[in-house]
Design an enzyme around this catalytic site. Structure first.
Site, PDB file in Angstrom:
ATOM      1  N   GLU A 588       0.349  -0.977  -0.286  1.00 53.72           N
ATOM      2  CA  GLU A 588       0.069  -0.223   0.213  1.00 53.72           C
ATOM      3  C   GLU A 588       0.936   1.209   0.020  1.00 53.72           C
ATOM      4  OE1 GLU A 588      -2.981  -0.742  -0.665  1.00 53.72           O
ATOM      5  OE2 GLU A 588      -3.355  -2.718  -0.187  1.00 53.72           O
ATOM      6  N   HIS A 719     -14.489  -6.687  -6.045  1.00 60.42           N
ATOM      7  CA  HIS A 719     -13.100  -6.425  -7.305  1.00 60.42           C
ATOM      8  C   HIS A 719     -14.009  -6.493  -7.828  1.00 60.42           C
ATOM      9  CE1 HIS A 719     -10.331  -7.949  -4.339  1.00 60.42           C
ATOM     10  NE2 HIS A 719      -8.994  -7.349  -4.679  1.00 60.42           N
ATOM     11  N   PHE A 721     -17.136  -6.628  -9.244  1.00 61.82           N
ATOM     12  CA  PHE A 721     -18.985  -6.185  -8.614  1.00 61.82           C
ATOM     13  C   PHE A 721     -18.906  -5.024  -7.316  1.00 61.82           C
ATOM     14  CE2 PHE A 721     -19.009 -10.803  -9.567  1.00 61.82           C
ATOM     15  CZ  PHE A 721     -19.782 -10.420 -11.171  1.00 61.82           C
ATOM     16  N   ALA A 722     -17.603  -3.977  -7.478  1.00 55.49           N
ATOM     17  CA  ALA A 722     -18.092  -3.334  -6.579  1.00 55.49           C
ATOM     18  C   ALA A 722     -16.642  -2.630  -6.343  1.00 55.49           C
ATOM     19  CB  ALA A 722     -19.214  -3.398  -5.115  1.00 55.49           C
TER      20      ALA A 722
END
Length: 807
Positions: A588, A719, A721-722
């Site tokens: 990250e 991942h 679908f949203a």
């Protein structure tokens, strides 16, 4: 990023509006809009792929990280001591944001006094995360949208085809919405409440309506066309040209009837995406397993028992202890994973596995119908825009094409299949040698447990025993030291400078070699299952921007937030991390570095904005490699009590274990990527095959152990679908090729040669991290590496090169 991430809230605008033709045929769009990369050498997968820079009409606030673990570890569920800072968000547009909006909206939206005190509408140096409540969302967003509607109308009436008169006002307009919406969207992810969720759902259609209105503005579209056709075009910088000549498929070229249909689809897709995500979160929160018998917890390490007891206390079991319980287990990753790795109770592992694999697939939280509707609407959207399927639409926004993505996935799959089969045979043999009753019938809830036992046996590494060597403070110190070595920046705590949403959140300042601040970031490290979305992500708060600079300064500095979900401190111990959690933090931080170290002053291409989706994981995955670099690892691996450095022999075993079950892990990612592409290319919603039929069919070539008939993994596949990865999950593997090859530049220079490492690091900073979306990522990579990327370093790092050699 294993994990992305970030909003590109400029989304639907600026670069996203030009389309120099009114036809929606794919051929005409390709002729106008595709930009082919230069023909460079020796790259089967990259040389012929499109590098056009379309942006999707909506992008998520953050890039979710991939589902990379065989035990379903998610990165998601699918970012000065003085308070006198070098920028203010809304200061570039007098009168002040708060007074302008209050004046514009008081008569029809709400009482002026209430609006003037609304924290979403105030001028601020940093977002007021500590004071925004659900009650502020509806009036704040509606007042903001009304104000921006007026600004947009004024711009349309006076628009001129020049950069200062067109693009700069647009950037200011878009930035206001992206920042304010970003505040509430971020709070929904990290401090979710039913009230906040309901408020966002109420105003979301109005926000999407404005986005569509902006993205489909004919006067703005015509002004962009005029710039493209004017003598000014040739004098524009390389960073500015893509913003105009590359278009997003916003439906602007559709006739009125089709554009109205397109807009309805966009509204519905936004609503369905949010509902999908909420169902996954609610289903995850709904599951709780209370255990009172200590025998059922056999094999679980003290850290897990402490976490489970802590959860029990929070559920009202005041006398719960790690030693005697009771214990509460959830489906949140820090709770779920230790059970799958260490619980000797096979029935418990099976129960959790089945619960995880069937999340959001029944009752009021069932995502099945939502998935079908999403896929149906995406296909309709693609057809409206003149494409055969949604994957083709997605690929216009990426480096790859459908064919090139499929080609790479198959090359990696063929290299991974044999090793993955051997991995399973090794597990069976080992389990049999240990006298395990299930050795002849190992299945899904056994693989993670026996993999951990085999890893311990083969490399004598117990992940739990490594935790004391990876305390969060020491890991962060080592990470910041690495950033200084590679990129010449200093990172220091700046707690108290900016408001935060939770007391655990840290705030940092990034300074260059002269000591001047160049960026800031928040870090929210710990899991909070009751209110925080699972996974890890990097998000954008402010982008670097010359246009948004405060009066008296040359540029607004970038600000990021970095969110993880690792094990929180237990008792008086600091957060003791697994090695995977260490990798996640490095990952990250790689995203954050690209956002913060950008040198682009054009706000719409700064940082990770306008970077192709399948290239944006390069910096994050690149940073993970340093977790295996001896000097870096030894600088962070210090026992939290004794200060003892991780023993050399354990480091060597960690290094050797890096390729442990590499075939299995690779194949798992390839399954998700292949399933994603299949659903967005060949699947026919409402046809003879169900989504679960497709999953089973794809699994034949991508899973050594076939999925259970009742597998409903897709209902939790946030991942695609949203999370913005629709027809793009392959991007993780595509970017792995880029990142492995980038790290090989340091290997070629000599990892033990500090001067060479620093020089290579500066080159990486000045290209990959600095250039943002102002230059095509393939060009950026070639500028850094001196050639096009090759998949060979990835296969070599994973120990799969030999297996892939035969054709």
């Amino acid at each position: 990023m294993k994990r992305i991430t970030t909003i590109i809230a400029t989304t639907f605008v600026i670069a996203n509006t030009l389309m120099a033709t009114t036809t929606t045929s794919r051929a005409s769009l390709n002729l106008l809009l595709r930009r082919s990369p230069p023909k460079l050498r020796n790259s089967k997968f990259f040389s012929s792929s499109s590098s056009c820079q379309f942006r999707p009409s909506t992008l998520p606030k953050s890039y979710p990280c991939p589902i990379w673990s065989s035990s379903f570890s998610f990165c998601l569920p699918p970012r000065s001591t003085s308070t006198s800072l070098p920028f203010r968000h809304f200061s570039s547009s007098p009168p002040s944001m708060s007074s302008a909006i209050a004046a514009a909206a008081s008569s029809s939206v709400s009482d002026e006094s209430l609006l003037s005190s609304n924290p979403l509408l105030q001028d601020f140096d940093f977002p007021p995360f500590d004071s925004v409540d659900a009650e502020h969302v509806r009036p704040g967003i509606r007042a903001l949208l009304q104000h921006l509607e007026g600004e947009l109308e004024q711009l349309e009436n006076s628009v001129e085809p020049s950069w200062p008169k067109l693009v700069e006002p647009l950037e200011k307009l878009v930035d206001r919405l992206s920042v304010v919406w970003g505040v509430i969207n971020h709070l929904k992810a990290v401090k979710d409440t039913p009230e906040l969720r309901a408020a966002i759902e109420d105003v979301q259609p109005e926000k999407v309506k404005f986005q569509l209105r902006l993205g489909q503005s004919k006067p703005i579209y015509n002004a962009f066309k005029a710039i493209r056709e004017s003598p000014e075009w040739s004098s524009l910088s390389e960073a500015r040209q893509p913003q105009i000549k590359e278009a997003v498929l916003t439906g602007i070229a559709l006739d009125d009837e089709k554009r109205e249909e397109f807009n309805k689809i966009e509204q519905e897709l936004e609503k369905l995406s949010h509902k999908f995500s909420e169902n996954v979160l609610d289903a995850t929160k709904k599951f709780e397993k209370l255990i009172t018998d200590k025998k059922e917890m056999d094999g679980l390490p003290p850290s897990a028992l402490g976490l489970f007891a802590q959860a029990a206390v929070s559920k009202g079991h005041e006398n719960a202890t790690a030693e005697n319980g009771p214990w509460v287990i959830t489906l949140d990753a820090p709770s779920y994973l230790p059970v799958m790795q260490h619980a000797k109770n096979r029935a418990l592992r099976e129960e959790l596995y089945r619960a995880y694999l069937t999340r959001a697939s029944s009752g009021d939280l069932d995502n099945t119908a939502i998935i079908d509707q999403i896929l149906k609407l995406r296909l309709e959207k693609a057809k409206l825009l003149g494409y055969n399927n949604y994957a083709e639409v997605s690929m216009t926004m990426k480096m790859a094409t459908v064919e090139k993505a499929s080609e790479l996935l198959e090359k990696l799959r063929s290299a991974s299949w044999g090793p993955a089969v051997q991995d399973m045979e090794d597990l069976k043999s080992f389990a049999k040698s240990q006298g395990a009753e299930e050795s002849g019938s190992l299945t899904h809830w056994d693989t993670t447990f026996w993999s951990e036992r085999l890893r311990e046996s083969k490399y004598d590494i117990n992940e739990e025993e490594l935790r004391p060597y990876f305390s969060l403070p020491k890991v962060m110190d080592g990470l910041f030291s690495l950033a200084k070595t590679l990129f010449g920046v200093d990172i220091e705590p700046a707690d108290g400078v900016a408001p935060v949403w939770n007391s655990d959140v840290r705030f940092y300042r990034v300074k260059d070699s002269s000591g001047s601040p160049i960026a800031y970031f928040y870090f929210d490290p710990y899991s909070r299952p009751s209110e925080k979305r699972g996974g890890a992500w990097m998000g954008e708060v402010f982008s670097r921007s010359q246009v948004m600079a405060q009066k008296g300064t040359s540029v607004r500095l970038p600000v990021a937030h970095m969110v993880c979900n690792q094990t929180p401190p237990v008792g008086d111990k600091p957060s003791l991390m697994t090695f995977r959690e260490v990798e996640t933090v490095f990952h990250e931080f790689g995203h954050a570095l690209q956002h913060m170290l950008t040198k682009q002053d054009e706000g719409l291409v700064a940082g990770i904005r306008n970077v192709e989706w399948d290239a944006v994981e390069l910096p994050s995955q690149f940073m993970e490699n340093w977790c295996y670099h001896r000097d870096t690892l030894m600088s962070i691996a210090k026992h939290y009590q004794t200060g003892e450095t991780l023993p050399e022999e354990i480091y060597k075993k960690l290094l050797a274990a890096r390729t442990f079950r590499a075939g299995s892990f690779s194949l798992r990612q390839l399954k998700f990527a292949s399933l994603d592409l299949e659903l967005h290319t060949n699947y026919v919603p409402g046809g003879p095959e169900s989504i679960y039929d497709v999953d089973q069919r794809v699994s034949v070539k991508t899973q050594v152990i076939p999925p259970l008939p009742e597998d409903r993994f897709l209902c939790g596949f946030s991942h695609i679908f949203a999370g913005g990865y629709a027809a793009g999950y392959y991007s993780y593997k595509w970017a792995e090729v880029l990142s492995a090859d980038a790290f090989s530049a340091f290997e070629d220079a000599g990892l033990d040669d500090m001067k060479a490492v620093q020089e290579t690091g500066q080159r990486f900073r000045n290209t990959v991290l600095a250039l943002g979306g102002g230059k095509a990522p393939l060009k950026v990579f070639v500028e850094f590496r001196g050639r096009e990327p090759s998949p060979e370093p990835l296969l070599r790092h994973n120990g799969l090169l030999a297996a892939s050699a035969p054709a």
